[in-house]
Design an enzyme around this catalytic site. Structure first.
Site, PDB file in Angstrom:
ATOM      1  N   GLU A  43      28.427  34.001   6.523  1.00  0.00           N
ATOM      2  CA  GLU A  43      28.143  32.852   5.661  1.00  0.00           C
ATOM      3  C   GLU A  43      27.192  33.254   4.525  1.00  0.00           C
ATOM      4  O   GLU A  43      27.407  32.920   3.357  1.00  0.00           O
ATOM      5  CB  GLU A  43      27.501  31.759   6.516  1.00  0.00           C
ATOM      6  CG  GLU A  43      27.665  30.371   5.997  1.00  0.00           C
ATOM      7  CD  GLU A  43      29.025  29.760   6.282  1.00  0.00           C
ATOM      8  OE1 GLU A  43      29.642  29.334   5.296  1.00  0.00           O
ATOM      9  OE2 GLU A  43      29.470  29.689   7.434  1.00  0.00           O
ATOM     10  N   THR A  50      16.285  21.852   8.864  1.00  0.00           N
ATOM     11  CA  THR A  50      15.121  22.513   9.471  1.00  0.00           C
ATOM     12  C   THR A  50      15.461  23.929   9.909  1.00  0.00           C
ATOM     13  O   THR A  50      14.561  24.725  10.130  1.00  0.00           O
ATOM     14  CB  THR A  50      14.622  21.732  10.704  1.00  0.00           C
ATOM     15  OG1 THR A  50      15.733  21.484  11.565  1.00  0.00           O
ATOM     16  CG2 THR A  50      13.998  20.403  10.322  1.00  0.00           C
ATOM     17  N   ASP A  51      16.753  24.263  10.036  1.00  0.00           N
ATOM     18  CA  ASP A  51      17.078  25.568  10.632  1.00  0.00           C
ATOM     19  C   ASP A  51      16.649  26.731   9.747  1.00  0.00           C
ATOM     20  O   ASP A  51      16.140  27.731  10.235  1.00  0.00           O
ATOM     21  CB  ASP A  51      18.549  25.676  11.056  1.00  0.00           C
ATOM     22  CG  ASP A  51      19.564  25.541   9.936  1.00  0.00           C
ATOM     23  OD1 ASP A  51      19.200  25.042   8.850  1.00  0.00           O
ATOM     24  OD2 ASP A  51      20.728  25.917  10.154  1.00  0.00           O
ATOM     25  N   GLY A  66      31.663  18.376   6.921  1.00  0.00           N
ATOM     26  CA  GLY A  66      30.313  18.735   7.346  1.00  0.00           C
ATOM     27  C   GLY A  66      30.176  18.823   8.855  1.00  0.00           C
ATOM     28  O   GLY A  66      29.094  18.645   9.401  1.00  0.00           O
ATOM     29  N   LEU A  67      31.284  19.109   9.540  1.00  0.00           N
ATOM     30  CA  LEU A  67      31.248  19.302  10.996  1.00  0.00           C
ATOM     31  C   LEU A  67      31.449  20.781  11.338  1.00  0.00           C
ATOM     32  O   LEU A  67      31.811  21.138  12.443  1.00  0.00           O
ATOM     33  CB  LEU A  67      32.321  18.442  11.679  1.00  0.00           C
ATOM     34  CG  LEU A  67      32.210  16.925  11.439  1.00  0.00           C
ATOM     35  CD1 LEU A  67      33.396  16.191  12.059  1.00  0.00           C
ATOM     36  CD2 LEU A  67      30.895  16.373  11.987  1.00  0.00           C
ATOM     37  N   SER A  78      33.796  25.921   8.960  1.00  0.00           N
ATOM     38  CA  SER A  78      33.682  27.348   8.618  1.00  0.00           C
ATOM     39  C   SER A  78      33.047  28.141   9.761  1.00  0.00           C
ATOM     40  O   SER A  78      33.549  29.202  10.142  1.00  0.00           O
ATOM     41  CB  SER A  78      32.909  27.549   7.313  1.00  0.00           C
ATOM     42  OG  SER A  78      31.608  27.024   7.404  1.00  0.00           O
ATOM     43  N   GLU A 102      17.544  18.049  10.678  1.00  0.00           N
ATOM     44  CA  GLU A 102      18.430  18.393   9.554  1.00  0.00           C
ATOM     45  C   GLU A 102      17.675  19.143   8.473  1.00  0.00           C
ATOM     46  O   GLU A 102      16.578  18.751   8.089  1.00  0.00           O
ATOM     47  CB  GLU A 102      19.027  17.111   8.965  1.00  0.00           C
ATOM     48  CG  GLU A 102      20.443  17.295   8.492  1.00  0.00           C
ATOM     49  CD  GLU A 102      21.380  17.620   9.648  1.00  0.00           C
ATOM     50  OE1 GLU A 102      21.727  18.819   9.784  1.00  0.00           O
ATOM     51  OE2 GLU A 102      21.754  16.717  10.398  1.00  0.00           O
ATOM     52  N   ASP A 106      24.669  26.159  12.944  1.00  0.00           N
ATOM     53  CA  ASP A 106      26.089  25.867  13.151  1.00  0.00           C
ATOM     54  C   ASP A 106      26.734  26.883  14.089  1.00  0.00           C
ATOM     55  O   ASP A 106      27.419  26.528  15.045  1.00  0.00           O
ATOM     56  CB  ASP A 106      26.833  25.845  11.815  1.00  0.00           C
ATOM     57  CG  ASP A 106      26.319  24.755  10.887  1.00  0.00           C
ATOM     58  OD1 ASP A 106      25.552  23.894  11.351  1.00  0.00           O
ATOM     59  OD2 ASP A 106      26.679  24.776   9.696  1.00  0.00           O
TER      60      ASP A 106
END
Length: 392
Positions: A166, A39-40, A130-131, A134, A37, A178
């Site tokens: 985004e 980390t991307d 938060g899933l 978007s 989390e 995502d």
């Protein structure tokens, strides 16, 4: 929770709104992140999976240059009309800015979209959970355009256009996780992704007698307005400070030893905590992937727990609601691990739970959460499913 739609229902709804038959129907999943989390955007590894909750779409090509958008989730907005020649961000256009951004960047990349279309959308991802509703909508739009206009589109290019939307259209400095999880998802597979190189493995998600329970705080989180961009800036500043002595571009290039050894270069205690999380979370993700491949779910669960502790204390993105869910989950029988998932500040957490204890788990966690927070959480079983696709 909102229901899944059949293609018949989708076509019927499209006809009711636009008065004509849809050309095609589509589905784009949401995603959970098992571990890795924040980390991307730090050049680390992530371990997401596409899920069966997502966004349904139906579309029909038009003969003119008008885009007509309708969302069953925002019925009060009605049909929003946008000229194809005027794809710019407009706050009052609400949710349609996501598809507008994707179409804008597809055109910018040289893809010919020469006609408008009618676009009906229905999502059963809870809003603000938060899933990745978007990113789900971004990939959905891309696949709709790909099929309506016969575009020659590599899926990875579409993933990158989602991220571009985004970052440069909506204004959120998110990473690529995502869009990648949603665009590249596969049945019963998690995606082990190196966000630096975009090399990835599809890892079989064999959870034995366990399931992933999604726990929704039901506290909305607004990514664009949150501290998300602030955390990213703190990490970038930490990299600048480390570059005095180290030849690195991202925190993902460091290991635990290096962050300890060179911590004196980071002049601010908060920035040091953020950097430590990014580095150690990346290491946890490497270990979690090995554990899952080996079928060692106990180790996987412990790494999930450690991830949440780090997000709570070093990255400071959890808050009362997420902490209450996760801490309560840890105390329940049959739980191998639990952590927040997504950007934090509300949204969802996940728990790895033995199947035969799920009902007792939901009851106990739900009851305690309501006592502490004042309203009930929601629970869903995560079904890991394929990426964005045409339905018919």
């Amino acid at each position: 929770m909102a229901q899944h739609l059949t293609t018949e229902a989708l076509r019927k709804d499209f006809l009711a709104v636009f008065g004509q038959e849809a050309d095609q129907t589509f589905f784009s999943p949401g995603r959970i992140n098992l571990i890795g989390e924040h980390t991307d955007y730090n050049g680390g590894h992530v371990f997401p999976a596409a899920i069966s909750l997502g966004t349904y779409g139906a579309a029909r090509k038009r003969d003119d240059q008008v885009l007509r958008f309708y969302s069953a989730n925002f019925e009060d907005k009605g049909i929003i009309e946008v000229p194809l020649a005027d794809l710019k961000f407009e706050k009052e256009h609400n949710w349609t800015n996501y598809p507008k951004g994707v179409l804008h960047f597809l055109q910018e990349a040289g893809h010919v979209i020469d006609k408008g279309f009618d676009f009906y959308v229905y999502g059963n991802i809870p809003n603000g959970a938060g899933l990745s509703s978007s990113a789900s909508l971004e990939l959905l739009t891309g696949v709709v355009a790909e099929h309506l206009f016969d575009l020659k589109l590599e899926r990875l290019d579409l993933v990158k256009i989602g991220k571009q939307t985004e970052n440069n259209f909506i204004g959120v400095n998110s990473g690529i996780m995502d869009q990648f999880a949603i665009g590249m998802g596969a049945d019963q597979r998690a995606i082990y992704l190196d966000t630096n190189t975009l090399e990835y493995d599809l890892v079989p998600l064999d959870l034995k007698d366990n399931v992933v329970v999604i726990m929704n705080t039901n506290k909305r989180r607004e990514l664009a307005d949150s501290k998300y961009n602030e955390r990213r800036a703190e990490c970038e500043k930490a990299v600048e400070e480390l570059q005095v002595s180290l030849d690195i571009q991202t925190l993902g290039e460091l290991d635990e030893w290096a962050v300890d050894q060179y911590s004196y270069l980071i002049k601010d205690e908060n920035r040091l905590k953020r950097a430590r999380h990014a580095v150690l979370e990346n290491q946890r993700t490497l270990k979690a992937q090995v554990a899952l491949q080996a079928g060692d779910l106990e180790t996987f669960g412990r790494l999930m727990n450690a991830s949440h502790v780090s997000l709570e204390h070093d990255y400071e993105v959890t808050g009362l609601e997420l902490d209450t869910l996760v801490h309560t989950a840890w105390a329940q029988e049959g739980v191998l691990g639990a952590r927040m998932t997504g950007a934090g500040f509300g949204g969802c957490a996940i728990a790895l739970v033995q199947k035969d204890t799920v009902e007792a788990f939901k009851e106990a966690v739900g009851k305690h959460y309501e006592e502490v927070v004042g309203y009930a959480p929601s629970f869903y079983i995560a079904e890991v499913a394929g990426g964005t696709r045409v339905l018919d």
